[in-house]
Write a protein that holds these residues in place. Structure first.
Motif, PDB file in Angstrom:
ATOM      1  N   LEU A 100      39.883  29.488  29.609  1.00  0.00           N
ATOM      2  CA  LEU A 100      40.498  30.862  29.399  1.00  0.00           C
ATOM      3  C   LEU A 100      39.512  31.774  30.171  1.00  0.00           C
ATOM      4  N   ASN A 101      38.056  31.528  30.209  1.00  0.00           N
ATOM      5  CA  ASN A 101      37.324  32.342  30.843  1.00  0.00           C
ATOM      6  C   ASN A 101      37.030  32.004  32.398  1.00  0.00           C
ATOM      7  N   ILE A 102      37.916  31.279  33.004  1.00  0.00           N
ATOM      8  CA  ILE A 102      37.952  31.005  34.286  1.00  0.00           C
ATOM      9  C   ILE A 102      37.596  32.259  35.331  1.00  0.00           C
ATOM     10  N   ASP A 103      36.817  32.052  36.291  1.00  0.00           N
ATOM     11  CA  ASP A 103      36.313  33.344  37.081  1.00  0.00           C
ATOM     12  C   ASP A 103      37.795  33.840  37.660  1.00  0.00           C
ATOM     13  N   ARG A 104      37.923  35.089  37.639  1.00  0.00           N
ATOM     14  CA  ARG A 104      39.130  35.701  37.951  1.00  0.00           C
ATOM     15  C   ARG A 104      39.493  35.419  39.488  1.00  0.00           C
ATOM     16  N   ARG A 105      38.025  35.171  40.326  1.00  0.00           N
ATOM     17  CA  ARG A 105      38.325  34.951  41.667  1.00  0.00           C
ATOM     18  C   ARG A 105      38.990  33.685  42.161  1.00  0.00           C
ATOM     19  N   TRP A 106      38.861  32.735  41.013  1.00  0.00           N
ATOM     20  CA  TRP A 106      39.647  31.535  41.682  1.00  0.00           C
ATOM     21  C   TRP A 106      41.438  31.834  41.445  1.00  0.00           C
ATOM     22  N   ILE A 107      41.634  32.950  40.422  1.00  0.00           N
ATOM     23  CA  ILE A 107      42.936  33.128  40.385  1.00  0.00           C
ATOM     24  C   ILE A 107      43.600  33.783  41.740  1.00  0.00           C
ATOM     25  N   PHE A 108      42.533  34.844  42.044  1.00  0.00           N
ATOM     26  CA  PHE A 108      42.683  35.656  43.250  1.00  0.00           C
ATOM     27  C   PHE A 108      43.119  34.694  44.528  1.00  0.00           C
ATOM     28  N   TYR A 133      47.425  57.953  60.995  1.00  0.00           N
ATOM     29  CA  TYR A 133      48.713  57.830  60.069  1.00  0.00           C
ATOM     30  C   TYR A 133      49.084  56.276  60.079  1.00  0.00           C
ATOM     31  N   THR A 134      49.431  55.846  61.257  1.00  0.00           N
ATOM     32  CA  THR A 134      49.809  54.370  61.277  1.00  0.00           C
ATOM     33  C   THR A 134      48.805  53.321  61.301  1.00  0.00           C
ATOM     34  N   ARG A 135      47.520  53.548  61.557  1.00  0.00           N
ATOM     35  CA  ARG A 135      46.688  52.531  61.493  1.00  0.00           C
ATOM     36  C   ARG A 135      45.620  52.773  60.556  1.00  0.00           C
ATOM     37  N   VAL A 136      45.507  53.993  59.750  1.00  0.00           N
ATOM     38  CA  VAL A 136      44.566  53.991  58.648  1.00  0.00           C
ATOM     39  C   VAL A 136      45.380  54.314  57.444  1.00  0.00           C
ATOM     40  N   GLN A 137      45.959  55.430  57.368  1.00  0.00           N
ATOM     41  CA  GLN A 137      46.681  55.791  56.057  1.00  0.00           C
ATOM     42  C   GLN A 137      47.868  54.761  55.691  1.00  0.00           C
ATOM     43  N   VAL A 138      48.676  54.365  56.485  1.00  0.00           N
ATOM     44  CA  VAL A 138      49.582  53.466  56.053  1.00  0.00           C
ATOM     45  C   VAL A 138      48.944  52.030  55.503  1.00  0.00           C
ATOM     46  N   PRO A 139      47.961  51.346  56.326  1.00  0.00           N
ATOM     47  CA  PRO A 139      47.326  50.053  56.032  1.00  0.00           C
ATOM     48  C   PRO A 139      46.751  50.246  54.381  1.00  0.00           C
ATOM     49  N   ILE A 140      46.101  51.508  54.372  1.00  0.00           N
ATOM     50  CA  ILE A 140      45.188  51.903  53.104  1.00  0.00           C
ATOM     51  C   ILE A 140      46.097  51.741  51.896  1.00  0.00           C
ATOM     52  N   GLN A 141      47.249  52.520  51.994  1.00  0.00           N
ATOM     53  CA  GLN A 141      48.297  52.682  50.981  1.00  0.00           C
ATOM     54  C   GLN A 141      48.767  51.221  50.795  1.00  0.00           C
ATOM     55  N   ALA A 142      49.202  50.622  51.717  1.00  0.00           N
ATOM     56  CA  ALA A 142      49.940  49.324  51.417  1.00  0.00           C
ATOM     57  C   ALA A 142      48.678  48.227  50.904  1.00  0.00           C
ATOM     58  N   LEU A 197      47.707  44.652  43.652  1.00  0.00           N
ATOM     59  CA  LEU A 197      48.223  44.813  42.285  1.00  0.00           C
ATOM     60  C   LEU A 197      48.592  43.354  41.959  1.00  0.00           C
ATOM     61  N   ALA A 198      49.256  42.574  43.010  1.00  0.00           N
ATOM     62  CA  ALA A 198      49.537  41.178  42.583  1.00  0.00           C
ATOM     63  C   ALA A 198      48.665  40.285  42.267  1.00  0.00           C
ATOM     64  N   PHE A 199      47.251  40.473  42.958  1.00  0.00           N
ATOM     65  CA  PHE A 199      46.033  39.641  42.425  1.00  0.00           C
ATOM     66  C   PHE A 199      45.781  39.931  40.922  1.00  0.00           C
ATOM     67  N   TYR A 200      45.704  41.356  40.747  1.00  0.00           N
ATOM     68  CA  TYR A 200      45.228  41.485  39.188  1.00  0.00           C
ATOM     69  C   TYR A 200      46.337  41.309  38.246  1.00  0.00           C
ATOM     70  N   ALA A 218      48.402  38.701  38.193  1.00  0.00           N
ATOM     71  CA  ALA A 218      48.232  37.355  38.002  1.00  0.00           C
ATOM     72  C   ALA A 218      47.137  37.144  37.163  1.00  0.00           C
ATOM     73  N   SER A 219      46.125  37.751  37.246  1.00  0.00           N
ATOM     74  CA  SER A 219      44.777  37.692  36.462  1.00  0.00           C
ATOM     75  C   SER A 219      45.253  38.253  34.959  1.00  0.00           C
ATOM     76  N   ALA A 220      45.787  39.031  34.965  1.00  0.00           N
ATOM     77  CA  ALA A 220      46.028  39.769  33.586  1.00  0.00           C
ATOM     78  C   ALA A 220      46.920  38.921  33.021  1.00  0.00           C
ATOM     79  N   ALA A 221      48.170  38.315  33.453  1.00  0.00           N
ATOM     80  CA  ALA A 221      48.998  37.539  33.088  1.00  0.00           C
ATOM     81  C   ALA A 221      48.500  36.426  32.448  1.00  0.00           C
ATOM     82  N   PHE A 222      47.373  35.646  32.960  1.00  0.00           N
ATOM     83  CA  PHE A 222      46.804  34.472  32.485  1.00  0.00           C
ATOM     84  C   PHE A 222      46.095  34.774  31.267  1.00  0.00           C
ATOM     85  N   ARG A 223      45.549  36.252  31.227  1.00  0.00           N
ATOM     86  CA  ARG A 223      44.616  36.432  30.060  1.00  0.00           C
ATOM     87  C   ARG A 223      45.562  37.068  28.962  1.00  0.00           C
TER      88      ARG A 223
END
Lengths: 214, 335
Positions: free
Chosen positions: B13-21, A107-116, A122-125, A127-132
């Motif tokens: 605009l087409n920058i590789d998203r890995r840079w953003i990551f 629970y503490t070492r597998v399930q919790v870290p996987i979900q977190a 999401l933060a990474f995606y 940022a990329s989605a906001a840019f595009r």
């Protein structure tokens, strides 16, 4: 019969629970307590159905060696292994044991870290989605963009450094325009839910029967 | 606009998203090593939750619902820890519940962090079984129990803020299925819904249950949620028995619940990591803690991440309009 009995159960159960909610009397409370002692039993059967269904699905995938079949092993093994560890190995979910068992470790070492981790990605995606995708293509899109920027900056301490007006404006957007829009949506959803519930209780909406008795 | 310029904007605009990551990764990691300590000003929504708990005494009680899963732990867990710290400092009894099995484990971790006396500023836990002889001797009241406990030679660990007696100061009730029904049931009896706590201790025998038999005897329910499960406390707790409710929700959910503050159905709300950080600041200002916690530290990270995202949005728009792509139907995508 297959259709009438479930419809009658829904009608009687639904009407009783509606009436019970508005009667502040011990008899009414006893009815409710009796009902609540049934509900976990019913949901227990639903759990058995769910586990049975997912087992059958992945068993067929494994047997047919379908695409990505190894993932089915990753589904099936924990489903059956974790309850075994929970029941037969001293578990400490919640701090009940001084010596955490394998269940606790999983629970503490597998399930919790996987979900977190899944949620953190999401933060990474975002940022990329906001840019595009976040473009001021029209007046409404520009208003949305400006509101988003103000609220985002207002939500973090750096907004205070840029000027107190920024978090104040962000809070104003949340407390008034956002509140008005959300209230309208919530009321719409609420009336929709009420109508759907009444339709199910009185047998107008029968989709939940799954075609039984057809 | 020359063709070369348009090409440059298109490349941008087409920058590789890995840079953003990579950019996001850097701004998320760096502030953990270089503290900025940016100021956090508490909002009215958080201040009202803090103020209500700050008026509660030992004969009151608070419910804290760990109604979230590990996915939102970063935002919700600091809220729970801050509320526990505040309540324990004021000796307000706390009922801890969860709407999911995972939430029960996270509640256990939250309690464990508050009871970790290796770190100064925490509380020393006395388990239910440990004070059994004192219970048998009739010490059920908090003050007499603490006096007897210390008279028996138990010394408060160095740096600890006080004793927390299981069954008197808190009860970890844990997870029960169909929590909406559980809340309704607790309207008449808490012990009927939870005959034992997560450790198997008998809940009806706990002194805090004698004074707080049902939700009508509880002064506040703080539901920490990463889903709409927080609404159950409003629908079944506030509407049915008038239970005061406060929310601790993720930042993306916070916008959904402002109508409930205005209508008076909830007393206040901690929204996201910022809400938790504001609570930590209020606790520090109130003298309950010497220093702010993880949420406040995380606000540096969030500040930088938000700035980077806003800069990316601005750059994206500049490239979009300067490159004349707003006049075209589609951008040649290579994402």
């Amino acid at each position: 019969m297959k259709r009438t009995v479930p419809l009658m159960l829904a009608l009687v159960g639904g009407v009783i629970m509606i009436i019970q909610y508005f009667i502040p009397h011990q008899v009414s409370q006893d009815v409710f307590d009796y009902y609540t002692s049934w509900a976990p039993v019913v949901s227990g059967f639903a759990l058995i159905l769910g586990v049975g269904s997912i087992t059958r699905l992945h068993y067929h995938k494994l047997r047919a060696r379908e695409k990505n079949w190894p993932f089915s092993i990753a589904v099936l093994v924990p489903i059956y292994l974790m309850p075994i560890f929970a029941f037969f190995v001293p578990a400490s979910l919640g701090g009940g044991s001084e010596f955490p068992g394998f269940f606790d470790f999983m629970y503490t070492r597998v399930q919790v870290p996987i979900q977190a981790t899944m949620f953190s990605m999401l933060a990474f995606y975002i940022a990329s989605a906001a840019f595009r995708a976040f473009r001021a293509k029209s007046l409404l899109a520009t208003v949305l963009l400006l509101a988003a920027v103000i609220v985002m900056l207002g939500q973090v301490p750096v907004g205070d450094l840029l000027g107190r007006w920024l978090p104040d404006t962000g809070q104003w957007i949340l407390r008034y325009p956002n509140l008005a829009a959300k209230r309208a949506i919530e009321l719409g959803v609420g009336f929709g839910m009420l109508a759907t519930c009444l339709k199910i209780i009185f047998g107008v909406e029968r989709g939940w029967l799954g075609g039984a008795g057809r | 606009m020359s063709g070369m310029n348009a090409n440059t904007w298109e490349k941008m605009l087409n920058i590789d998203r890995r840079w953003i990551f990579l950019m996001i990764g850097v701004v998320v990691i760096v502030p953990f090593f270089i503290r900025m300590g940016l100021p956090v000003v508490p909002t009215d929504e958080v201040r009202s939750v803090y103020s209500l708990i700050d008026t509660l005494e030992a004969d009151d009680a608070v419910f804290v619902g760990w109604d979230f899963d590990p996915g939102t732990e970063a935002e919700n867990q600091p809220m729970g820890i801050a509320v526990l710290r505040h309540a324990f400092s004021r000796h307000v009894p706390v009922f801890v519940t969860a709407v999911s099995p995972l939430g029960q484990g996270l509640a256990g971790q939250g309690l464990a962090s508050v009871f970790d006396t290796r770190t100064p500023g925490n509380f020393a836990l006395v388990r239910w079984a440990d004070w059994e002889p004192f219970r048998a001797a009739g010490h059920a009241g908090r003050d007499s129990l603490e006096a007897a406990w210390e008279a028996a030679g138990n010394a408060l660990p160095e740096g600890a803020l006080g004793w927390v007696f299981e069954g008197v100061d808190f009860a970890h009730l844990g997870y029960q299925p169909l929590f909406s029904l559980v809340i309704l049931g607790m309207g008449s009896s808490i012990a009927a819904q939870y005959p034992t706590d997560v450790s198997g201790n008998p809940v009806p025998e706990m002194p805090m249950l004698h004074a707080h038999k049902n939700l009508r005897d509880v002064d506040l329910a703080v539901t920490l949620a990463g889903s709409s499960a927080c609404m159950w406390c409003v629908i079944y707790g506030n509407a049915k028995v008038g239970l005061p409710v406060a929310f601790g929700v993720t930042a993306v959910m916070a916008t959904d619940y402002f109508p409930y503050i205005q209508s008076g159905q909830i007393v206040g709300m901690m929204g996201g990591l910022r809400g938790a950080a504001e609570y930590e600041v209020l606790e520090t200002e109130g003298g309950y803690t010497q220093a702010t916690g993880n949420a406040y530290r995380g606000m540096d990270v969030q500040s930088l991440a938000h700035i980077v995202i806003i800069l990316l949005v601005i750059l994206g728009n500049i490239a979009f309009f300067a490159g004349g792509f707003h006049r075209k139907t589609a951008l040649k995508a290579r994402r």
